[in-house]
Design a protein around this motif. Sequence first.
Motif, PDB file in Angstrom:
ATOM      1  N   MET A  22     -20.160 -39.966 -11.414  1.00 62.06           N
ATOM      2  CA  MET A  22     -20.764 -40.091 -10.091  1.00 62.06           C
ATOM      3  C   MET A  22     -20.057 -41.160  -9.263  1.00 62.06           C
ATOM      4  N   GLY A  23     -19.568 -42.189  -9.942  1.00 60.83           N
ATOM      5  CA  GLY A  23     -18.762 -43.173  -9.214  1.00 60.83           C
ATOM      6  C   GLY A  23     -17.486 -42.568  -8.672  1.00 60.83           C
ATOM      7  N   GLY A  24     -16.857 -41.704  -9.479  1.00 58.06           N
ATOM      8  CA  GLY A  24     -15.672 -41.007  -8.980  1.00 58.06           C
ATOM      9  C   GLY A  24     -16.001 -40.070  -7.845  1.00 58.06           C
ATOM     10  N   LEU A  25     -17.157 -39.386  -7.959  1.00 51.44           N
ATOM     11  CA  LEU A  25     -17.580 -38.506  -6.867  1.00 51.44           C
ATOM     12  C   LEU A  25     -17.808 -39.303  -5.587  1.00 51.44           C
ATOM     13  N   GLU A  26     -18.466 -40.443  -5.712  1.00 56.08           N
ATOM     14  CA  GLU A  26     -18.652 -41.300  -4.548  1.00 56.08           C
ATOM     15  C   GLU A  26     -17.316 -41.772  -3.995  1.00 56.08           C
ATOM     16  N   GLY A  27     -16.403 -42.110  -4.907  1.00 56.14           N
ATOM     17  CA  GLY A  27     -15.092 -42.558  -4.454  1.00 56.14           C
ATOM     18  C   GLY A  27     -14.361 -41.496  -3.655  1.00 56.14           C
ATOM     19  N   LEU A  28     -14.411 -40.253  -4.125  1.00 60.70           N
ATOM     20  CA  LEU A  28     -13.762 -39.173  -3.390  1.00 60.70           C
ATOM     21  C   LEU A  28     -14.389 -38.992  -2.014  1.00 60.70           C
ATOM     22  N   ILE A  29     -15.713 -39.041  -1.959  1.00 58.44           N
ATOM     23  CA  ILE A  29     -16.383 -38.898  -0.661  1.00 58.44           C
ATOM     24  C   ILE A  29     -16.020 -40.058   0.249  1.00 58.44           C
ATOM     25  N   ASN A  30     -15.991 -41.256  -0.303  1.00 60.54           N
ATOM     26  CA  ASN A  30     -15.700 -42.432   0.516  1.00 60.54           C
ATOM     27  C   ASN A  30     -14.238 -42.476   0.942  1.00 60.54           C
ATOM     28  N   ILE A  31     -13.340 -41.908   0.121  1.00 61.13           N
ATOM     29  CA  ILE A  31     -11.937 -41.813   0.550  1.00 61.13           C
ATOM     30  C   ILE A  31     -11.828 -40.927   1.778  1.00 61.13           C
ATOM     31  N   LEU A  32     -12.509 -39.804   1.739  1.00 58.20           N
ATOM     32  CA  LEU A  32     -12.488 -38.917   2.906  1.00 58.20           C
ATOM     33  C   LEU A  32     -13.222 -39.551   4.083  1.00 58.20           C
ATOM     34  N   ASP A  33     -14.293 -40.267   3.782  1.00 58.47           N
ATOM     35  CA  ASP A  33     -15.081 -40.896   4.850  1.00 58.47           C
ATOM     36  C   ASP A  33     -14.567 -42.306   5.093  1.00 58.47           C
ATOM     37  N   ARG A  78     -26.248 -31.342 -12.294  1.00 58.50           N
ATOM     38  CA  ARG A  78     -26.450 -30.935 -10.904  1.00 58.50           C
ATOM     39  C   ARG A  78     -27.439 -31.874 -10.205  1.00 58.50           C
ATOM     40  N   GLU A  79     -28.478 -32.274 -10.948  1.00 61.47           N
ATOM     41  CA  GLU A  79     -29.460 -33.177 -10.354  1.00 61.47           C
ATOM     42  C   GLU A  79     -28.865 -34.572 -10.156  1.00 61.47           C
ATOM     43  N   TYR A  80     -28.081 -35.004 -11.134  1.00 62.27           N
ATOM     44  CA  TYR A  80     -27.418 -36.300 -10.970  1.00 62.27           C
ATOM     45  C   TYR A  80     -26.498 -36.278  -9.756  1.00 62.27           C
ATOM     46  N   MET A  81     -25.801 -35.164  -9.561  1.00 61.96           N
ATOM     47  CA  MET A  81     -24.870 -35.070  -8.439  1.00 61.96           C
ATOM     48  C   MET A  81     -25.625 -35.149  -7.113  1.00 61.96           C
ATOM     49  N   ARG A  82     -26.757 -34.476  -7.051  1.00 60.15           N
ATOM     50  CA  ARG A  82     -27.531 -34.519  -5.810  1.00 60.15           C
ATOM     51  C   ARG A  82     -27.983 -35.951  -5.515  1.00 60.15           C
ATOM     52  N   GLU A  83     -28.509 -36.630  -6.542  1.00 63.41           N
ATOM     53  CA  GLU A  83     -28.947 -38.000  -6.343  1.00 63.41           C
ATOM     54  C   GLU A  83     -27.773 -38.905  -5.979  1.00 63.41           C
ATOM     55  N   CYS A  84     -26.625 -38.641  -6.566  1.00 63.95           N
ATOM     56  CA  CYS A  84     -25.439 -39.449  -6.272  1.00 63.95           C
ATOM     57  C   CYS A  84     -25.025 -39.293  -4.817  1.00 63.95           C
ATOM     58  N   ILE A  85     -24.937 -38.046  -4.351  1.00 59.18           N
ATOM     59  CA  ILE A  85     -24.480 -37.805  -2.983  1.00 59.18           C
ATOM     60  C   ILE A  85     -25.463 -38.396  -1.983  1.00 59.18           C
ATOM     61  N   GLY A 133     -27.734 -40.767  -2.591  1.00 61.40           N
ATOM     62  CA  GLY A 133     -27.729 -42.221  -2.728  1.00 61.40           C
ATOM     63  C   GLY A 133     -26.518 -42.855  -2.076  1.00 61.40           C
ATOM     64  N   ASN A 134     -25.369 -42.208  -2.220  1.00 69.22           N
ATOM     65  CA  ASN A 134     -24.169 -42.719  -1.573  1.00 69.22           C
ATOM     66  C   ASN A 134     -24.304 -42.654  -0.057  1.00 69.22           C
ATOM     67  N   PHE A 135     -24.918 -41.580   0.434  1.00 67.08           N
ATOM     68  CA  PHE A 135     -25.133 -41.482   1.878  1.00 67.08           C
ATOM     69  C   PHE A 135     -26.031 -42.613   2.371  1.00 67.08           C
TER      70      PHE A 135
END
Length: 1419
Positions: free
Chosen positions: A753-764, A853-860, A862-864
Amino acid sequence: MERPRHHSSARDASPTPTRSREWGGPSRWSEYLSSEMSSPMSSTSWKQMGSEGPTQNAGLSQKGLNMQLVVQLTEVAEGLSAKMYRLNQILDYPDSVSHVFSDAFWKAGVFPNHPRICMLVSKKFPEHPSKLQLERVDKLALDALQDNAEVYLQGLEPWIQLLLDLMAFREQALRLILDLSSTVITLLPHQNSLILHAFMDLFCSFVRVNLFSEKIPRKMLLQMYNLLHSMIRNGRDCEFYHRLLQFIDSYDPPLKGLHEDLNFVSPRIGEVLEAVGPIIFLSTDTRKLRNEGFLSPFHPRYPDILTNSAHPMRAQDLANVTSYREWVLLGYLVCPDELLRVTSIDIAMVVLKENLILTLFRDEYILLHEDYQLYVLPRILESKKMAKSGRTKQKEADLEYILLHEDYQLYVLPRILESKKMAKSGRTKQKEADLEYSVAKQVEKMISEVHEQALISCDAIHRDRRILLKQEIGRMVLFFTDQPSLLAPNIQMVFSALALAQYEVIWYFQHVGIGSPKSKSIKMVPVDIDPNDPTIGFLLDGMDRLCCLVRKYIAAIRGYALSYLSSCAGRIRFLLGTPGMVALDLDATLKGLFQQIVQCLESIPKPQGENISAITCDLSALRKDWLQILMIVTSSRSSINIRHLEKATVSTGKEGLLSEGNAAFNWSRCVDELESQLSKHGSLKKLYFYHHHLTAVFRNTMFGPEGRPQHCCAWLGVASSFPECASMIVPEELTKIGRDAVLYVESLIESIMGGLEGLINILDSEGGFGSLEMQLLPEQAAMYMNHATKVSTPLAKSPKGTTGLLLPGYESYPENSNSIKMLEAAMQRLTNLCSVLNDMEPICVLNHVFVLREYMRECILGNFRRRLLAVLKTDSDLQRPSILESLIRRHISIVHLAEQHISMDLTQGIREVLLTEAFSGPVSSLHLFEKTADQHTGSAIEAVCNWYIENIVKDASGAGILFAPIRKCFKSTKPVGGYFAESVTDLRELKAFVRIFGGYGVDRLDRMMKEHTAALLNCIDTSLRSNREALDAVAGSMHSGDRIEREVNLKQIVDMDTVLGFCIQAGQALAFDGLLAEASGAVLEEGAPLIFSLLAGISKHLPDEILEKDEIRRLRGVANSVGVGSDHDSEWIKSILEEVGGANDGSWNLLPYLFAAFMTSNIWNTTAFNVNNGGFNNNMHCLARCINAVMAGSEFVRVERKQQQEQSLSNGHAAEVSEPEIQNRLSVEASVKSLMQLFIKCSAGIILDSWSENNRSHLVAKLIFLDQLCELSPYLPRSTLESHIPYAILRSIYSQYYANSPSIPLALLSPSPRQSPYVSTTHASPAIRQNRNDSAVQTSSNDSGFFKASSHSQEQFYDTDSGSLHSTDNNKHRNVRRSGPLEYSSSRKVKFEASTSGTTGPSPLPRFAVSRSGPLSYK
C-alpha cells in the motif's frame, strides 16, 4: 520468560525420568509419533504399512526390511530437533562450546542462576562434581542450591529426558542404519529409489540431530542435574548418569562420535553418493539444462513438437537433486574416507563450491567449510601419510627387483624366480599406494581451496541458476496456460522445476547475512548476497502460478494418471507370465502381493468424458503392496532379490518389472496424493524462519526497476504455509508462528500500500500530472506580455527567456521526453498493481483472512485524505482555495484512473472523505437533527475556517487587513502567510472554497463568524448598559440643542474607541459573510440553477409577518446564506441576536446616540479615503455596515420579542391579530428608517459643530462615511443626508479625490473614476437616476457623470437608485425606497438636466475643484 513444558505434571523428584518410559519398548517414541508432522521426504504409504497390525508384518520380518521403524525414527528425529530448537530459544541461543551465556540464559529459569558453579561443572566435564570442591568456588550459591534442590531438579527433568531420548535415538537409529547397510542389496537411485530415500532420510536425520545437540548445554545440564540429585539422595548419582556421561563424551564434538559410529556404513554411503553424482552435475550445468531442454516442454531439437520425451527419467531425477546435495554434504562430512574415491572429488567440489553453510534444523546451521577443515581434512591428511609410507616401502621392493636382475647369474635360478615373483607383486601394491596418495593430495588441495572459491563464486553460481529458472518457469507457465492438455504428461517436469526453484529461493535467504571466516586468524567475512535481486520475485511468482495451474487442472492430471495405471496393469501381468519369472518359482507371499497389485490396477475405473473430477480412487493399498515387495526383494535375507527380478524380466526388451512397478507407484501418487507432492516440491514454509529477510528483500525489489506488481501475490501467499512449520511437540509454537505470519502479511500489505501511495503521489506531483496541467497565473502572464512587448528578440520570447518561467507545452520538447516516459511507466505500474490486487484471492493465515481489495480501497482513500490535509497548507501558510481545488481535481483524476481496474466504487469513497473533512455538524438553516457527542468536526474545514477568522476577520497577524468594496475582496499591507489577502478572499477564491467544502464548510465558517460577531455585539450591549446615563444625557442635549452640554456628556462615555474598534470588526465580519454568501449563490447557480432560481423566487414572496413560522425562518436563512435575501446584513445580525438573546434591554433605544458619539473619536484624525479601494485606510467603511445591520437587526428583534409577549398574553387568539402583524413589518422598517435618520441628524450635527478652520482634517472622512452609509443602507434615503449636508460638498470632495488620484490612467490596474460607485454619486444626474430601466439613456450618454457597468464584473450592473454596484437580485429587493438619494424639486431637476445635457466636460461644477478655500468655505 516462558518456563519449559513438563512431560508429567505429577512427577516427583525422586524417581528418575527413565521410569516414565520403557527404554526400548514400542511406546518409547509415542510422544514424538503422535504429531501429524512427517518428514517431507517420506511417503504416507510407509505409515499405512504399520496400520495393518503386527499379524501381516510378522511374515515379512524374517526376510524383509523393517522400513516402518525407519520412517518412525525419521519422525522422531524431527521431534527431537524441535525440542532442542525450543530449548535454544528459551536459553537465548547459548554458545556451549565457548561457554558464552547471556543474561537471558540465567533468567530463563532452566538452570539455577549461579553462573560460577554452573560454568565450572560444564568446563570441567567429565569430572564428577563432587571432586571439584564447589564450596571454594561459591559457598553461598552452593548453599542456595542445597536449599532449593528439589525445585531446580524439577525444572531440569524435562530436558534431562531430552538427553535420554537423544541417547536412545542414537542407539536405535545407529543399529537400524547398520542393519540396513548390511542387508539391502542395492541402493541405487534408478533401481531402488524408494528404499534409498527412506534409508538416506534416516541417515541424514541421525547426523543432523547429533550435530544439533552440540548447540544445547548438554554438559551443564547433566552435571547440574546429577549435582542436585546427589544433594537430595545423600551423594548418590542418578542411575543413568554414567551412561549419559559416556554418550556426551563420545559425541564431544559430535563429528568425532559420528566418524566412529558410521565407519562401518561408510562404503555404502560412498556408493550412493557416486550414484547420484551425475544428477548433481546435470543440475549445476545451466547451459546443458537450457540447451537440451530438461526443463522445457518443447523438444530440444524439434521445437514444433509440443512434447518433450527426450529426458523423462532425468527430468524426474532433478526433482530429488535437493536431497542429493544434502546427502553429499552430510555424507562426506561424517564419512570422510569416501572422498578418496576418484569420482568423489568432483562431486564434493561441485556441491561445496556453491554452499557456505549446512542447515541442521529450520534456521540453525553450522559453517560447512570450517567443519570440513577441522574434521575432514585431518582424516585426509592421515590417509595421505599412510599412503606416503606405503610408497616408501614399495621403493625398496623396486630396488630389490632391479638387483635381482643384475645378479641373475650369481644365484640359483629357482630362488631368484621366487624372489622376483614376490617383488613384482609388491610393485602392484605400489601403484595402488601411488593412486591413493595422489587422490589424498587432490582432496587435501580441494578442501583447502574450495572455501575461498565458495566465498567468491557461490552467489554468482546461484544467480545464474535463478535466471535460468526464471526463464524456464516463465516459458513453462505460458506454454501450459496455452496448452493445458500437455500439463499431465509433463507433471514430473513441473515437479522438478518447482523443486529447483524451491531450493534456490531457500538457499538465497539462508545465506543472506551469513559470515564465514577465511581462516582461523581472519574475522568473519559477510557473503556478498545481493539484497535487491529481482529474480526472487520472479521465482516466487512462477512457482505460485505453476501450483495454481496444477490445482486448476488437477482433474486432467488424475485422468492421465488413471489411464497410465490402467495400461500398466497389462504390462505387469505380461511380465509376470514371462518364462524367466515362471522359472523363479516365487514363494506364496511374493506371488500373492504381485497378484494383488495386478488386481488393483485392473480394477481402476476408466475415466470417460467429463466425469473425471467425480472419480474417487484410493490407491494407498497399491502403494503399500509394492513397498512390501520392495522390502522383500531388496533384502539379502530373501531367496528372491531385486537382481533376480531384473534378470528375469529385462530380456523381454521392454521395461523391467521393477521399473514398471516404480512408475506405477509414482503415477498413483498423482491420483490421490497430488496435493502432498505439490506441497513437497513447491512449499516455501521454511521461509518463515527468514521472514525478516523476506520482508526486506520484498521492499527492495517490489517497486524497483525490475519489480512486477503481480509478484506481490506470491510474496503474500507464502505466509499461508507458515503455520505448517509448527511442531505439535511444542504446542506454543503454533501461536507464535501464526502471529508472526499475520505480522508478516500485514507488513507486506503495508509495503504494497505504501508503494501504491507512492505511485499515486508520483503522478500527483508537480513533476507528474502537474507538469502536464501547468497554467500561468495572471500575474505571470502579465509579466510575459510586458516582456514580449518591450523586447522583440527571439530569445526573450522563448520559454527559456529572462523571466525564468516555463510556458505551457514545455513537456513536448525532446529534452523532456524522459519525464513523459517516467509518467507513462508510473501509470502502467499503477494500473497493473490495481488490477492484480483487485483479482487477488483472499490470503488466509490460520483464522485471519486478508482481502487485498479492501486494503487497497482504504489505502487510496486514506492517501487522498492525507494528501488533502497536506496540500491544505503550504510551507508558509494556507493554500489558495483555487489552487487547492485544482490539486484535489488532479488527485481525483488519478483515482478515477485506478478505479477503472478495481471492481468497487472509489468515487463514493472520495465523496465520503470530502464530506468527513467538511462536516462540522448539521446546517443550522436546513437540518433539524442535533450533532452527536462523538461526531468529530472535519480537520480540514476546521483549519481553513480558523485561518480565515484569525487572519482575515480578526487580523490577528497584524497584516493591515482592509475591505475593498470596489474589488469585493479584502486587501492587506503585507502578506498574510504566503499571500496577500486579496489572493485568498476574492470571489474566485471563495467560490473555490465553496466548491471544495460545500454547504457544510460554508455553514461552519458562517457559524464561526457569528460566534465572533456575537461576542462583539455583547460588547456593544455592555457599553450601552454602562453608558446609559451618559447616553441619556447626550440624547437630551441633542434635542435641546445645547452644544456645550452635549460635548460634556459625550466625553463621559467610557471606552468609546474600544467599542468603535469592536464595531469595525463586526463590519469586517459582515463584509466577509456577504462575500461568502455571494460566492455560495454563484456556485449554487452554476451547479443547481433550478434550486437557485427557486430560492430567488421564493425569497420575494415570503410572508411579511413578524412572528414567522420555523419553516419560513429557515427558508429565509437559506436564501440569505446564498445572497438572494432582501437585506443580508440585517438578517444576519437579527439571527445572531435571536440566538444569543441580545437587544433585550431598553438601553438599545440609545443605540443611535452611541453610534453618533463615534463621530467624536480620535480615530477620525488618521482616517483617509482610498480611491482605489473605495473605502477608508482603517476600515471605517465597515463601521457603516455594522451601524446599518445592528440598528436594523436589533429593531426587528425588539419588535418580534414584543409581539411574542403580546401573543402569549392574548391566550392564542392569533386570528385576531393576523392583519396587524403584516402592517407591523412595514412599521418596523419605518422605525428603522427613523432610527437611521436620527443617527444621521445627530452625526451631522456633531460633525459640523466640531469643524473649524484650524481642525478640519477629519471632516472629509466623516462626510464620506455618512455618504457611504446612505449608499449602503436600504433604510436611509439620500435625501436624509441632503437635508443636513449639501450634496455639492460631497461632490466637490469626490472630484478632488479622483482628480488627484495617480491611478486614473492605469485602467488595467484600478478602476477609473467612471468605474467607482462612489464617483457616480457625484456625477449622476437625478433625471437619469430616476429612469432605472432606461438602458438607452445610459448607453447613449457621454456625460462625465454617467456611470457604466464595471468591466471586471460582467454579472453586475449599476443601480441608479443607489449609485453603487449590486447584483441583479439585490437590486430587485430594494424596492422599499420611494425616492432617489437626491430628492430635488421638479424645477431643480430640470435645471440640472439642462446643465448636463449639452456638455461633455469633466464636471458641471468645476469651481469646487479649483477653489483655494475648499468646498467647506461655502456655508
